[in-house]
Design an enzyme around this catalytic site. Structure first.
Site, mmCIF file in Angstrom:
data_model
loop_
_atom_site.group_PDB
_atom_site.id
_atom_site.type_symbol
_atom_site.label_atom_id
_atom_site.label_comp_id
_atom_site.label_asym_id
_atom_site.label_seq_id
_atom_site.Cartn_x
_atom_site.Cartn_y
_atom_site.Cartn_z
ATOM 1 C CG ASP A 1 -1.626 -1.135 1.593
ATOM 2 O OD1 ASP A 1 -1.555 -2.106 0.830
ATOM 3 O OD2 ASP A 1 -2.294 -1.143 2.643
ATOM 4 C CD GLU B 1 -7.139 -5.114 3.864
ATOM 5 O OE1 GLU B 1 -6.543 -5.842 4.659
ATOM 6 O OE2 GLU B 1 -6.875 -5.103 2.647
HETATM 7 C C1 FRU Z 1 -3.987 -3.547 2.637
HETATM 8 C C2 FRU Z 1 -3.378 -4.021 3.937
HETATM 9 C C3 FRU Z 1 -3.750 -3.069 5.060
HETATM 10 C C4 FRU Z 1 -2.634 -3.274 6.050
HETATM 11 C C5 FRU Z 1 -1.446 -3.496 5.149
HETATM 12 C C6 FRU Z 1 -0.431 -4.450 5.702
HETATM 13 O O1 FRU Z 1 -3.339 -4.037 1.510
HETATM 14 O O2 FRU Z 1 -3.805 -5.335 4.208
HETATM 15 O O3 FRU Z 1 -5.030 -3.292 5.590
HETATM 16 O O4 FRU Z 1 -2.452 -2.173 6.892
HETATM 17 O O5 FRU Z 1 -1.955 -3.991 3.922
HETATM 18 O O6 FRU Z 1 0.707 -4.490 4.909
#
Ligand code: FRU
Length: 489
Positions: free
Chosen positions: A22, A201
């Site tokens: 992300d 998310e």
């Molecule tokens: C989204 C996610 C978020 C989390 C991160 C962990 O892709 O699953 O929810 O904070 O990636 O790397």
């Protein structure tokens, strides 16, 4: 030569090496756009999460900076945001403005041994170059929730308070704070709304003018939903249009038809830049150009994943209501090298007017009149054995990407697919703007009303281009083909 590996994007952001997911902490401050990202410095698959860091002045050329945040006694550093604390509400900056990151600390619960996710702060006194963990971390926890992550914070001026939107499994929660440290629960949204094909998310809540009118705004809630094995689409991003009163978000449409931010397979966990105020009221957005279904398996060697092109988000009234439209940032135009142009040419089945063109990194802007064709489109990154098709089915009124023969697809059964989305032609015409890089294609259709972002892994030698029509004759109103320079050249 660096950044010339097979499949290395030439004008999309990639980490120098190792795993990225992300985008995090995007904020504009003192002339620089910051981009942090979920980073595993120890390998090319997901692992203990850090925040990588880069800055740019044009959102196109990026300077890599040292790691910003590393796991500490509270755990790994999951996704989150950064804000400019203009009035030093936090007290971190001795009265001056400064940068505060708000993110999820992820560890194991000491009693239950289940995952635990709590929200923390870090601050920077030197333009984001170094960060200090707040000694009062974590600042927000939730005893009942296992999924409680990805805080996105903004200043809500009418109430003079900070607002946080945060993902909580099958919904988002809102909290408010005077100082970024003490958070009070305000409301929740989503248990009954939108798509629940996966865990929620990376939410974001932004206010945007409608049709460019500054005095007419709506609020847009962006929510990514995680992959579920039984859903072929994998992870994707939805949005809601509605209102926000400082503590509660209300969706305009009830019941809510699911609105997808991107109809491709590879735009996930995207959120907007903080404090990047634009004269047009639009907001800057960037997403992770991958999908949890196969993100750990894509065929690159020393690094994994790229970001989407940064885009400007705005709202436009269409036949079915107010919708997000997206436009790639204007800084990309600096990469245009050579332009070829066609105007008012018939597109006849069996004849390819682009047959002498070859390119692996380019942009196309074109407008087509469908005429009597049943299908019309472009084939990219083409060779005898490979092609990626961006096409329009005139009777079904759908735009599609077919990447079944796009190159390497065998790393996951769901990758080699054809997927489509509804798109109405306007008076028999279709507008397409495409960006093709070494490992991706992004399509902005009808001035950004519909967007499709897909990874592809074609052979470097597959550089052919075809404009095609099936079932009848179409007409090319105009087409501009721009060769794009690499940001590394
Ligand atoms: C989204 C996610 C978020 C989390 C991160 C962990 O892709 O699953 O929810 O904070 O990636 O790397």
């Amino acid at each position: 030569t660096p950044y010339l590996e097979k499949y290395r994007s030439q004008f999309h952001f990639t980490p120098p090496a190792n795993w990225m997911n992300d985008p995090n902490g995007m904020v504009y401050w003192d002339g620089e756009y910051h981009l942090f990202y979920q980073y595993h410095p120890g390998g090319t698959t997901w692992g203990p999460m850090h925040w990588g860091h880069a800055v740019s002045t044009d959102l196109t050329h990026w300077e890599h900076l040292p790691m910003a945040l590393k796991p500490d006694r509270h755990g790994q550093i999951f996704s989150g945001c950064a804000v400019v604390d203009w009035e030093d509400s936090s007290g971190f900056f001795a009265g001056s403005p400064g940068l505060v990151a708000v993110f999820t600390h992820a560890d194991q619960h000491p009693d239950t041994d289940r995952p635990r996710q709590r929200q923390s702060l870090a601050y920077s006194l030197d333009k984001g170059r170094t960060w200090t963990m707040y000694d009062g971390n974590p600042v927000l926890s939730h005893e009942q929730l296992t999924d409680f992550r990805d805080p996105k914070v903004f200043w809500y001026a009418p109430n003079r308070t900070w607002v946080m939107v945060i993902a909580a499994g099958d919904r988002v929660l809102f909290y408010t704070s005077p100082d970024l440290k003490a958070w009070a629960y305000a409301s929740e949204f989503g248990a009954e709304e939108g798509s629940h094909d996966g865990v929620w998310e990376c939410p974001d809540l932004i206010e945007l003018p409608v049709d460019g009118q500054a005095d007419r705004t709506r609020w847009v809630l962006i929510v990514s939903i995680g992959d579920r094995p039984e859903c072929p689409e994998g992870s994707r991003t939805q949005y809601f249009v509605g209102s926000f009163d400082g503590s509660r978000f209300t969706s305009d449409a009830q019941p809510e038809a699911v609105l997808w931010l991107d109809h491709g397979r590879d735009n996930y966990a995207g959120v907007t830049w903080s404090d990047a105020n634009r004269a047009d009221g639009g907001r800057l957005f960037i997403g992770w150009m991958s999908n949890w279904k196969y993100a750990n398996l894509t065929p690159t060697d020393s690094w994994r994943s790229a970001m989407t092109l940064p885009r400007v988000m705005s709202l436009k009234t269409g036949p079915s209501g107010v919708r997000l439209v997206q436009e790639p940032v204007s800084g990309l135009q600096k990469l245009r090298r050579e332009e070829r142009q066609w105007e008012n040419v018939p597109v006849t089945p069996g004849i390819n007017i682009l047959s002498s063109e070859k390119s692996g990194t380019f942009e196309i802007e074109c407008e087509l009149e469908l005429g009597s064709a049943t299908e019309v489109g472009l084939k990219l990154r083409q060779s005898e054995s490979e092609e990626t098709v961006v096409g329009y089915n005139a009777s079904a009124q759908t735009l599609f990407i077919d990447r079944t023969r796009s190159g390497e697809t065998g790393f996951h059964a769901a990758f080699g697919c054809r997927h489509e989305a509804p798109l109405e032609a306007r008076e028999g015409r279709l507008k397409l703007r495409l960006f093709v890089d070494h490992a991706s294609v992004e399509v902005f259709a009808n001035d950004g009303e519909l967007v499709m972002t897909d990874q592809i892994f074609p052979d470097p030698g597959s550089t052919g281009l075809e404009l095609y029509a099936l079932g009848g004759e179409a007409r090319l109103i105009s087409l501009r083909l721009y060769e794009l320079n690499s940001v590394y050249s």
